[in-house]
Design a protein around this motif. Sequence first.
Motif, PDB file in Angstrom:
ATOM      1  N   VAL A 183      67.309  32.978   8.949  1.00  0.00           N
ATOM      2  CA  VAL A 183      67.703  33.937   9.792  1.00  0.00           C
ATOM      3  C   VAL A 183      69.120  33.339  10.289  1.00  0.00           C
ATOM      4  N   TYR A 184      70.143  34.053  10.193  1.00  0.00           N
ATOM      5  CA  TYR A 184      71.679  33.655  10.677  1.00  0.00           C
ATOM      6  C   TYR A 184      72.105  34.357  11.603  1.00  0.00           C
ATOM      7  N   THR A 185      72.682  33.684  12.736  1.00  0.00           N
ATOM      8  CA  THR A 185      73.498  34.314  13.802  1.00  0.00           C
ATOM      9  C   THR A 185      74.524  33.279  14.168  1.00  0.00           C
ATOM     10  N   PRO A 186      75.374  33.638  14.600  1.00  0.00           N
ATOM     11  CA  PRO A 186      76.565  32.557  15.090  1.00  0.00           C
ATOM     12  C   PRO A 186      76.154  31.245  15.941  1.00  0.00           C
ATOM     13  N   GLY A 187      76.426  30.446  15.445  1.00  0.00           N
ATOM     14  CA  GLY A 187      76.169  29.193  15.891  1.00  0.00           C
ATOM     15  C   GLY A 187      74.525  28.634  15.848  1.00  0.00           C
ATOM     16  N   GLU A 188      73.749  29.638  15.070  1.00  0.00           N
ATOM     17  CA  GLU A 188      72.233  29.172  14.972  1.00  0.00           C
ATOM     18  C   GLU A 188      71.782  29.816  13.735  1.00  0.00           C
ATOM     19  N   LYS A 189      70.864  29.134  13.119  1.00  0.00           N
ATOM     20  CA  LYS A 189      70.029  29.380  12.283  1.00  0.00           C
ATOM     21  C   LYS A 189      68.573  29.176  12.369  1.00  0.00           C
ATOM     22  N   ILE A 190      67.504  30.269  12.033  1.00  0.00           N
ATOM     23  CA  ILE A 190      66.275  29.793  11.878  1.00  0.00           C
ATOM     24  C   ILE A 190      65.803  29.680  10.413  1.00  0.00           C
ATOM     25  N   PRO A 191      65.682  28.550   9.781  1.00  0.00           N
ATOM     26  CA  PRO A 191      65.403  28.253   8.495  1.00  0.00           C
ATOM     27  C   PRO A 191      64.197  28.741   7.952  1.00  0.00           C
ATOM     28  N   MET A 192      64.092  29.384   6.700  1.00  0.00           N
ATOM     29  CA  MET A 192      62.809  29.970   6.226  1.00  0.00           C
ATOM     30  C   MET A 192      61.869  28.599   5.846  1.00  0.00           C
ATOM     31  N   LEU A 193      62.402  27.460   5.570  1.00  0.00           N
ATOM     32  CA  LEU A 193      61.583  26.101   5.034  1.00  0.00           C
ATOM     33  C   LEU A 193      61.697  25.004   6.129  1.00  0.00           C
ATOM     34  N   PRO A 194      60.709  24.271   6.317  1.00  0.00           N
ATOM     35  CA  PRO A 194      61.003  23.026   7.186  1.00  0.00           C
ATOM     36  C   PRO A 194      62.221  22.285   6.599  1.00  0.00           C
ATOM     37  N   ASP A 195      62.781  21.582   7.380  1.00  0.00           N
ATOM     38  CA  ASP A 195      64.025  20.699   7.148  1.00  0.00           C
ATOM     39  C   ASP A 195      63.743  19.642   6.277  1.00  0.00           C
ATOM     40  N   ALA A 196      62.301  19.047   6.334  1.00  0.00           N
ATOM     41  CA  ALA A 196      62.196  17.863   5.515  1.00  0.00           C
ATOM     42  C   ALA A 196      62.180  18.341   4.099  1.00  0.00           C
ATOM     43  N   LEU A 197      61.609  19.469   3.863  1.00  0.00           N
ATOM     44  CA  LEU A 197      61.568  20.197   2.419  1.00  0.00           C
ATOM     45  C   LEU A 197      62.825  20.590   2.075  1.00  0.00           C
ATOM     46  N   ILE A 198      63.898  21.071   2.946  1.00  0.00           N
ATOM     47  CA  ILE A 198      64.993  21.437   2.336  1.00  0.00           C
ATOM     48  C   ILE A 198      65.768  20.164   1.965  1.00  0.00           C
ATOM     49  N   GLU A 225      85.868  39.661   5.168  1.00  0.00           N
ATOM     50  CA  GLU A 225      84.525  39.198   5.730  1.00  0.00           C
ATOM     51  C   GLU A 225      84.832  38.093   6.906  1.00  0.00           C
ATOM     52  N   TYR A 226      83.994  38.014   7.648  1.00  0.00           N
ATOM     53  CA  TYR A 226      84.452  37.065   8.827  1.00  0.00           C
ATOM     54  C   TYR A 226      83.425  35.939   8.915  1.00  0.00           C
ATOM     55  N   SER A 227      83.787  34.793   9.474  1.00  0.00           N
ATOM     56  CA  SER A 227      82.869  33.621   9.759  1.00  0.00           C
ATOM     57  C   SER A 227      82.900  33.353  11.272  1.00  0.00           C
ATOM     58  N   PHE A 228      81.870  33.182  11.893  1.00  0.00           N
ATOM     59  CA  PHE A 228      81.725  33.068  13.185  1.00  0.00           C
ATOM     60  C   PHE A 228      81.364  31.600  13.518  1.00  0.00           C
ATOM     61  N   HIS A 229      82.425  30.923  14.383  1.00  0.00           N
ATOM     62  CA  HIS A 229      82.417  29.360  14.644  1.00  0.00           C
ATOM     63  C   HIS A 229      82.148  29.380  16.124  1.00  0.00           C
ATOM     64  N   LEU A 230      80.928  29.061  16.633  1.00  0.00           N
ATOM     65  CA  LEU A 230      80.816  28.973  17.902  1.00  0.00           C
ATOM     66  C   LEU A 230      80.792  27.688  18.682  1.00  0.00           C
ATOM     67  N   GLU A 231      81.772  27.448  19.435  1.00  0.00           N
ATOM     68  CA  GLU A 231      81.804  26.008  20.235  1.00  0.00           C
ATOM     69  C   GLU A 231      81.221  26.130  21.488  1.00  0.00           C
ATOM     70  N   GLY A 232      79.949  25.704  21.489  1.00  0.00           N
ATOM     71  CA  GLY A 232      79.018  25.584  22.621  1.00  0.00           C
ATOM     72  C   GLY A 232      77.644  26.036  22.361  1.00  0.00           C
ATOM     73  N   SER A 233      76.809  26.347  23.239  1.00  0.00           N
ATOM     74  CA  SER A 233      75.460  26.900  22.883  1.00  0.00           C
ATOM     75  C   SER A 233      75.329  28.277  22.723  1.00  0.00           C
ATOM     76  N   PRO A 234      74.259  28.693  21.724  1.00  0.00           N
ATOM     77  CA  PRO A 234      74.346  29.974  21.380  1.00  0.00           C
ATOM     78  C   PRO A 234      73.478  30.783  22.405  1.00  0.00           C
ATOM     79  N   ASP A 235      73.088  30.029  23.416  1.00  0.00           N
ATOM     80  CA  ASP A 235      72.597  30.803  24.892  1.00  0.00           C
ATOM     81  C   ASP A 235      73.530  31.219  25.766  1.00  0.00           C
ATOM     82  N   ASP A 236      74.708  30.405  25.743  1.00  0.00           N
ATOM     83  CA  ASP A 236      75.714  30.664  26.767  1.00  0.00           C
ATOM     84  C   ASP A 236      76.813  31.504  26.591  1.00  0.00           C
ATOM     85  N   PRO A 237      76.989  32.487  27.088  1.00  0.00           N
ATOM     86  CA  PRO A 237      78.078  33.787  26.710  1.00  0.00           C
ATOM     87  C   PRO A 237      79.409  33.147  26.934  1.00  0.00           C
ATOM     88  N   ASP A 238      79.611  31.900  27.871  1.00  0.00           N
ATOM     89  CA  ASP A 238      80.868  31.516  28.157  1.00  0.00           C
ATOM     90  C   ASP A 238      81.246  30.492  26.895  1.00  0.00           C
TER      91      ASP A 238
END
Length: 628
Positions: A298-313, A411-424
């Motif tokens: 799952v891809y969103t600006p500043g965050e991703k939820i991987p399909m596989l565990p990081d160790a396997l990636i 197409e556009y790339s999103f680059h978030l400088e801060g927390s994906p939970d912080d609207p500021d």
Amino acid sequence: MYVLYEDSGNFKAERIFSESDSTLQVEAASGKRSKIKKTNVLFSFDQPEPATLLEQASSLAQTIEIDFLWECAPQEEFDAQEFAQEYFGHAPTAVEKAALIFALNSAPAYFHRRGKGRYRPAPPDILQAALAAIEKKRLQAEQQQQWTDQMVAGHLPEAIAAVAMTFLARPDKNSLEWKAFDAACTTTGTSPEEMLLRLGAWPNPLVLHRHRFLTQNFPKGTGFPDIEPPSEDWDFPMADVEAYSVDDASTIEVDDALSVQTVSDDIVRVGVHIAAPALAIRRGTVLDEIARSRMSTVYTPGEKIPMLPDALIQRFSLNADKPRPALSLYATANLTTGEILETETRVEMLHVRENLRIHNLDDWVTEETLDNPEAELPYGHWLRPLWRLAKLLSAQRDEVRGKTENNTRVEYSFHLEGSPDDPDSTIRIVPRRRDAPLDRLVAEYMILANNHWGGLLAQHGVPGIYRSQQAGRVRMSTQALPHEAIGVPQYIWSTSPLRRYVDLINQGQILAAAQHGVSARLVAPFKPKEADLYAIIGAFDSQYSAWGDFQTTIERYWCLRWLQQHDVKQVRGQVLRDDLVRLDCLPLVTRVPGLPELERGRLVELEIIGCDELTVELHCRYLGAVEP
């Protein structure tokens, strides 16, 4: 003559119009006539008028004390009309008989019905339990109404705050808290999301969007269970090639790399190398179940939820630190004609020379520098022959398609400088044309591999999950059908196995075909016409769509925040259809009320008058069309 009778739980009094052995025809005061069964009649009377009887009997019933009535009543089953004479102490009038029946019927906790006009007093222990339940229900109703009134007034009760997190995903609609909350939403005419924000249950719409998605799709969290990493003891030959990967700066799953070897002046051998996690993720294992439950990263600006565990990636990602197993397609091609002379699929170890990043190369890699052998170009010895062949392969597909592929959309790339939970947090939204040379080059070789490997599966009778397009309809199936938009005879997803479950499944099938040839269909993880493949297709389509909807929602949210952070008051956009306009500065489509009828693609000027971060809608006013 009149009768008092019961009809669907209601008491009615009407005049007898006619009579037969088992039925009566009665006439209401309005003149309407009805047929009723005699078995529904409680008693007949001469006076007063039916309407008067119902009114007087209802008033008298209100004066009868139910507790006293229960104490006076016989302890066994009794007839209400017979009991009326004992209760009133004289031959009861029609009004008195009806009043007693109404009173008995209104107290089901005290008196249990035993047929037409017959009742039995509830035993003391049962009565006490029933009264306790009634009192509890009354207190609950009072509490519910109190909570509702507080929320309507803008206050969040502690009990509601404690369970508010459940209201957006799987609310318990039988709970008092939900009923009170739902009533408050109905009273104020607001949605549950609006009400929660209004009450301060959520600090901002961004947190609410993320929570709703995560609780619906990842109720146990986004982490992975502890799993033993797969062995690194791979017994495959080492590829003798100079391979590079090309990805954006945020990529951690390096799925693919490319190599090129010069055979002669016009002949090259291009290698398309794909990470090979299917070597370790076998069907039915814990890792397979994990990947299948997620279906995709799952891809969103500043965050991703991987399909596989990081160790396997990290174990399979084609990073440049050490050799990794790879599924490689080698295509020997003529750089003058674009003809593919020979292909070979191999499983091997690959040591990527370097993981290149797009932002470091974009300023250097242009069509002019690629086409000019004298121009300065980093990695030119690798890029130029790949570019030369990619253009020929693209032209061949254009010939099949009957038109030149349109890749001019931005197409556009999103680059978030801060927390994906912080609207500021500061958001940077960077445009990039889809026809940038590096993108076109990499895409062409992924198409080559997906087309060829789809044909390899079909050749050996090994099933796969194909993507086809015919008559404008894109669908996934197990049939090797043409993809008209791409211009290839068959097409599968197989080049992103670290990120998409369909690619992972297809890679397992390709490995069987590459390693076992004609006997592959006997050893492949999935056999022909296996029902589970169809189940995977259905589940993938649904879940991949949900992931895409969430990505769109969060990207629209950050587009609105970008406009606010840059204090943008006016924007331009292109008309898509009707009142839909796509902005020129952002990947945002919005409706513009009052937009006149304009041709598709017409440039218009809009004034921003507001936005709604909860519905992720931009509100604009049409200012006028812009001359080309």
